[in-house]
Design a protein around this motif. Structure first.
Motif, PDB file in Angstrom:
ATOM      1  N   GLY A   1       0.818  -1.212   0.000  1.00 33.90           N
ATOM      2  CA  GLY A   1       0.000   0.000   0.000  1.00 33.90           C
ATOM      3  C   GLY A   1       0.849   1.259   0.000  1.00 33.90           C
ATOM      4  N   LEU A   2       1.956   1.209   0.725  1.00 30.11           N
ATOM      5  CA  LEU A   2       2.833   2.379   0.780  1.00 30.11           C
ATOM      6  C   LEU A   2       3.567   2.626  -0.534  1.00 30.11           C
ATOM      7  CD1 LEU A   2       4.146   2.161   4.421  1.00 30.11           C
ATOM      8  CD2 LEU A   2       2.829   4.031   3.398  1.00 30.11           C
ATOM      9  N   VAL A   3       3.708   1.606  -1.355  1.00 30.60           N
ATOM     10  CA  VAL A   3       4.269   1.816  -2.691  1.00 30.60           C
ATOM     11  C   VAL A   3       3.313   2.704  -3.490  1.00 30.60           C
ATOM     12  CG1 VAL A   3       4.875   0.673  -4.869  1.00 30.60           C
ATOM     13  CG2 VAL A   3       5.620  -0.304  -2.685  1.00 30.60           C
ATOM     14  N   GLU A   4       2.025   2.444  -3.348  1.00 28.25           N
ATOM     15  CA  GLU A   4       1.008   3.226  -4.065  1.00 28.25           C
ATOM     16  C   GLU A   4       0.712   4.563  -3.395  1.00 28.25           C
ATOM     17  OE1 GLU A   4      -2.584   1.200  -5.471  1.00 28.25           O
ATOM     18  OE2 GLU A   4      -1.618  -0.677  -4.842  1.00 28.25           O
ATOM     19  N   PHE A   5       0.716   4.576  -2.074  1.00 33.26           N
ATOM     20  CA  PHE A   5       0.332   5.763  -1.302  1.00 33.26           C
ATOM     21  C   PHE A   5       1.405   6.053  -0.262  1.00 33.26           C
ATOM     22  CE2 PHE A   5      -3.510   3.501  -2.656  1.00 33.26           C
ATOM     23  CZ  PHE A   5      -4.197   4.503  -3.341  1.00 33.26           C
ATOM     24  N   PRO A   6       2.594   6.503  -0.686  1.00 31.54           N
ATOM     25  CA  PRO A   6       3.745   6.598   0.218  1.00 31.54           C
ATOM     26  C   PRO A   6       3.587   7.591   1.377  1.00 31.54           C
ATOM     27  CG  PRO A   6       4.236   7.609  -1.897  1.00 31.54           C
ATOM     28  CD  PRO A   6       2.917   6.920  -2.046  1.00 31.54           C
ATOM     29  N   ASP A   7       2.699   8.529   1.258  1.00 33.17           N
ATOM     30  CA  ASP A   7       2.564   9.539   2.308  1.00 33.17           C
ATOM     31  C   ASP A   7       1.387   9.302   3.246  1.00 33.17           C
ATOM     32  OD1 ASP A   7       4.779  10.933   1.284  1.00 33.17           O
ATOM     33  OD2 ASP A   7       3.511  11.934  -0.192  1.00 33.17           O
ATOM     34  N   ASP A   8       0.715   8.172   3.099  1.00 35.54           N
ATOM     35  CA  ASP A   8      -0.486   7.956   3.914  1.00 35.54           C
ATOM     36  C   ASP A   8      -0.136   7.575   5.350  1.00 35.54           C
ATOM     37  OD1 ASP A   8      -3.517   7.707   3.897  1.00 35.54           O
ATOM     38  OD2 ASP A   8      -2.842   5.841   4.827  1.00 35.54           O
ATOM     39  N   GLY A   9      -0.600   8.376   6.285  1.00 39.85           N
ATOM     40  CA  GLY A   9      -0.320   8.152   7.695  1.00 39.85           C
ATOM     41  C   GLY A   9      -0.987   6.916   8.268  1.00 39.85           C
ATOM     42  N   ALA A  10      -2.182   6.576   7.800  1.00 44.40           N
ATOM     43  CA  ALA A  10      -2.861   5.385   8.311  1.00 44.40           C
ATOM     44  C   ALA A  10      -2.096   4.127   7.900  1.00 44.40           C
ATOM     45  CB  ALA A  10      -4.302   5.320   7.809  1.00 44.40           C
ATOM     46  N   LEU A  11      -1.685   4.047   6.650  1.00 46.19           N
ATOM     47  CA  LEU A  11      -0.891   2.892   6.212  1.00 46.19           C
ATOM     48  C   LEU A  11       0.379   2.774   7.033  1.00 46.19           C
ATOM     49  CD1 LEU A  11      -1.165   3.076   2.318  1.00 46.19           C
ATOM     50  CD2 LEU A  11      -1.874   1.153   3.755  1.00 46.19           C
ATOM     51  N   ARG A  12       1.075   3.886   7.251  1.00 54.02           N
ATOM     52  CA  ARG A  12       2.316   3.850   8.020  1.00 54.02           C
ATOM     53  C   ARG A  12       2.057   3.423   9.463  1.00 54.02           C
ATOM     54  NH1 ARG A  12       5.511   9.272   6.928  1.00 54.02           N
ATOM     55  NH2 ARG A  12       3.444  10.183   6.815  1.00 54.02           N
ATOM     56  N   THR A  13       0.965   3.901  10.045  1.00 56.22           N
ATOM     57  CA  THR A  13       0.644   3.546  11.426  1.00 56.22           C
ATOM     58  C   THR A  13       0.344   2.056  11.563  1.00 56.22           C
ATOM     59  OG1 THR A  13      -0.213   5.766  11.833  1.00 56.22           O
ATOM     60  CG2 THR A  13      -0.910   4.032  13.359  1.00 56.22           C
ATOM     61  N   PHE A  14      -0.501   1.536  10.670  1.00 56.49           N
ATOM     62  CA  PHE A  14      -0.827   0.111  10.747  1.00 56.49           C
ATOM     63  C   PHE A  14       0.382  -0.749  10.401  1.00 56.49           C
ATOM     64  CE2 PHE A  14      -5.182   1.714  10.744  1.00 56.49           C
ATOM     65  CZ  PHE A  14      -5.714   0.941  11.759  1.00 56.49           C
ATOM     66  N   LEU A  15       1.247  -0.274   9.501  1.00 51.65           N
ATOM     67  CA  LEU A  15       2.479  -1.010   9.223  1.00 51.65           C
ATOM     68  C   LEU A  15       3.348  -1.063  10.473  1.00 51.65           C
ATOM     69  CD1 LEU A  15       4.516  -2.502   7.474  1.00 51.65           C
ATOM     70  CD2 LEU A  15       5.317  -0.259   6.641  1.00 51.65           C
ATOM     71  N   ALA A  16       3.453   0.038  11.183  1.00 51.28           N
ATOM     72  CA  ALA A  16       4.251   0.041  12.415  1.00 51.28           C
ATOM     73  C   ALA A  16       3.705  -0.972  13.418  1.00 51.28           C
ATOM     74  CB  ALA A  16       4.286   1.443  13.020  1.00 51.28           C
ATOM     75  N   MET A  17       2.386  -1.054  13.545  1.00 48.41           N
ATOM     76  CA  MET A  17       1.804  -2.043  14.460  1.00 48.41           C
ATOM     77  C   MET A  17       2.120  -3.466  14.015  1.00 48.41           C
ATOM     78  SD  MET A  17      -1.889  -0.528  15.616  1.00 48.41           S
ATOM     79  CE  MET A  17      -2.407   0.455  14.219  1.00 48.41           C
ATOM     80  N   ALA A  18       1.991  -3.732  12.715  1.00 47.57           N
ATOM     81  CA  ALA A  18       2.283  -5.070  12.207  1.00 47.57           C
ATOM     82  C   ALA A  18       3.763  -5.403  12.369  1.00 47.57           C
ATOM     83  CB  ALA A  18       1.856  -5.173  10.738  1.00 47.57           C
ATOM     84  N   LEU A  19       4.630  -4.418  12.147  1.00 53.09           N
ATOM     85  CA  LEU A  19       6.060  -4.640  12.357  1.00 53.09           C
ATOM     86  C   LEU A  19       6.350  -4.950  13.825  1.00 53.09           C
ATOM     87  CD1 LEU A  19       7.470  -1.865  10.039  1.00 53.09           C
ATOM     88  CD2 LEU A  19       7.752  -4.336   9.721  1.00 53.09           C
ATOM     89  N   PHE A  20       5.685  -4.268  14.725  1.00 54.14           N
ATOM     90  CA  PHE A  20       5.828  -4.567  16.151  1.00 54.14           C
ATOM     91  C   PHE A  20       5.461  -6.027  16.406  1.00 54.14           C
ATOM     92  CE2 PHE A  20       3.984  -5.162  20.322  1.00 54.14           C
ATOM     93  CZ  PHE A  20       4.976  -4.656  21.154  1.00 54.14           C
ATOM     94  N   ASN A  21       4.340  -6.470  15.805  1.00 56.63           N
ATOM     95  CA  ASN A  21       3.902  -7.853  15.994  1.00 56.63           C
ATOM     96  C   ASN A  21       4.871  -8.870  15.412  1.00 56.63           C
ATOM     97  OD1 ASN A  21       0.693  -6.537  15.470  1.00 56.63           O
ATOM     98  ND2 ASN A  21       1.335  -7.427  17.412  1.00 56.63           N
ATOM     99  N   THR A  22       5.689  -8.464  14.449  1.00 49.64           N
ATOM    100  CA  THR A  22       6.688  -9.368  13.881  1.00 49.64           C
ATOM    101  C   THR A  22       8.064  -9.135  14.509  1.00 49.64           C
ATOM    102  OG1 THR A  22       7.138  -7.864  12.027  1.00 49.64           O
ATOM    103  CG2 THR A  22       5.482  -9.595  11.667  1.00 49.64           C
ATOM    104  N   GLU A  23       8.065  -8.431  15.611  1.00 49.73           N
ATOM    105  CA  GLU A  23       9.270  -8.145  16.395  1.00 49.73           C
ATOM    106  C   GLU A  23      10.307  -7.318  15.638  1.00 49.73           C
ATOM    107  OE1 GLU A  23      10.677 -11.441  18.728  1.00 49.73           O
ATOM    108  OE2 GLU A  23       8.627 -12.076  19.174  1.00 49.73           O
ATOM    109  N   GLN A  24       9.844  -6.527  14.702  1.00 48.82           N
ATOM    110  CA  GLN A  24      10.707  -5.586  13.988  1.00 48.82           C
ATOM    111  C   GLN A  24      10.544  -4.216  14.650  1.00 48.82           C
ATOM    112  OE1 GLN A  24      10.692  -6.166   9.576  1.00 48.82           O
ATOM    113  NE2 GLN A  24       9.112  -7.697  10.091  1.00 48.82           N
ATOM    114  N   HIS A  25      10.924  -4.163  15.918  1.00 47.28           N
ATOM    115  CA  HIS A  25      10.654  -2.999  16.756  1.00 47.28           C
ATOM    116  C   HIS A  25      11.360  -1.738  16.286  1.00 47.28           C
ATOM    117  CE1 HIS A  25      10.057  -6.514  19.595  1.00 47.28           C
ATOM    118  NE2 HIS A  25       8.852  -6.059  19.339  1.00 47.28           N
TER     119      HIS A  25
END
Length: 170
Positions: free
Chosen positions: A104-128
Motif C-alpha cells: 500500500g505504501l508503494v502506491e500511497f507513500p505519504d499515507d499516515g494510516a498505512l504507516r501507522t498500521f504497518l508500524a503495528m504489524a512490524l511490532f507484531n513481527t518483532e521488527q521494533h
C-alpha cells in the motif's frame, strides 16, 4: 439487474451501515456481491461492513476481491489496503499484514494510516526498530503538538537510529 439498481442498492446498504444498521447492510451487501462478483466497489463496501461488525475473517475475501478489481477509486483502494492490512494484523496474520501495508505504501507513500498500521504489524513481527522509526517519523512530520514541533528536527534525527549513543571524551 441494471446499473441504476446496483447503484441504488449499494447506496442504500452504505446508508444503513452509516446509520448504525450494519447487520442489515451486511445482508444486502452480501446479496449484491453475489450478484456482482467482479464489482470491486461492492466487494469493498461488503468488506468494510464485515469489519464494522467484527467479522474480520469474513471480510478478508471481500477485501481481496476489491483489490483484485480495477474499478475502485483511489480513496477506496487506499481504504481497502488499510482495511485488509489491519484485518490481517488483528487475525494474527502478521506477515500478510506487513506485505499488504508495504504494498500500500508503494502506491500511497505519504499515507499516515498505512504507516501507522504497518508500524503495528512490524511490532507484531518483532521488527521494533523499524516500527519505532516509522512512528517517530510520522509524529515528527504530522504532529501539531507544540512540544513535538519544537523538537521535530531532533525526533526526526533520532528516528533513524534510536540506538545511537554519542561517545563522551574522558
Amino acid at each position: 439487474m441494471d446499473t441504476a439498481s446496483r447503484d441504488e442498492l449499494l447506496a442504500e446498504a452504505v446508508d444503513l451501515r452509516t446509520r448504525g444498521e450494519a447487520e442489515q447492510a451486511r445482508e444486502r451487501l452480501v446479496a449484491l456481491a453475489d450478484r456482482h462478483p467482479q464489482d470491486a466497489e461492492v466487494a469493498y463496501q461488503t468488506a468494510w461492513t464485515h469489519d464494522a461488525l467484527g467479522l474480520e475473517a469474513e471480510a478478508v475475501a471481500y477485501y481481496e476481491r476489491a483489490l483484485a478489481g480495477t474499478d475502485l477509486s483511489a480513496r477506496d483502494r487506499l481504504g481497502a489496503l488499510v482495511g485488509l492490512g489491519s484485518t490481517f494484523r488483528i487475525l494474527g496474520r502478521y506477515e500478510e499484514a506487513v506485505g499488504t501495508l508495504r504494498g500500500g505504501l508503494v502506491e500511497f507513500p505519504d499515507d499516515g494510516a498505512l504507516r501507522t498500521f504497518l508500524a503495528m504489524a512490524l511490532f507484531n513481527t518483532e521488527q521494533h526498530d523499524e516500527a519505532m522509526r516509522i512512528l517517530l517519523e510520522l509524529l515528527a512530520t504530522t504532529s501539531d503538538d507544540p512540544g513535538v514541533r519544537a523538537y521535530r528536527r531532533a525526533i526526526g534525527h533520532y528516528a533513524k537510529d534510536l540506538r545511537e549513543v554519542v561517545q563522551q571524551a574522558p
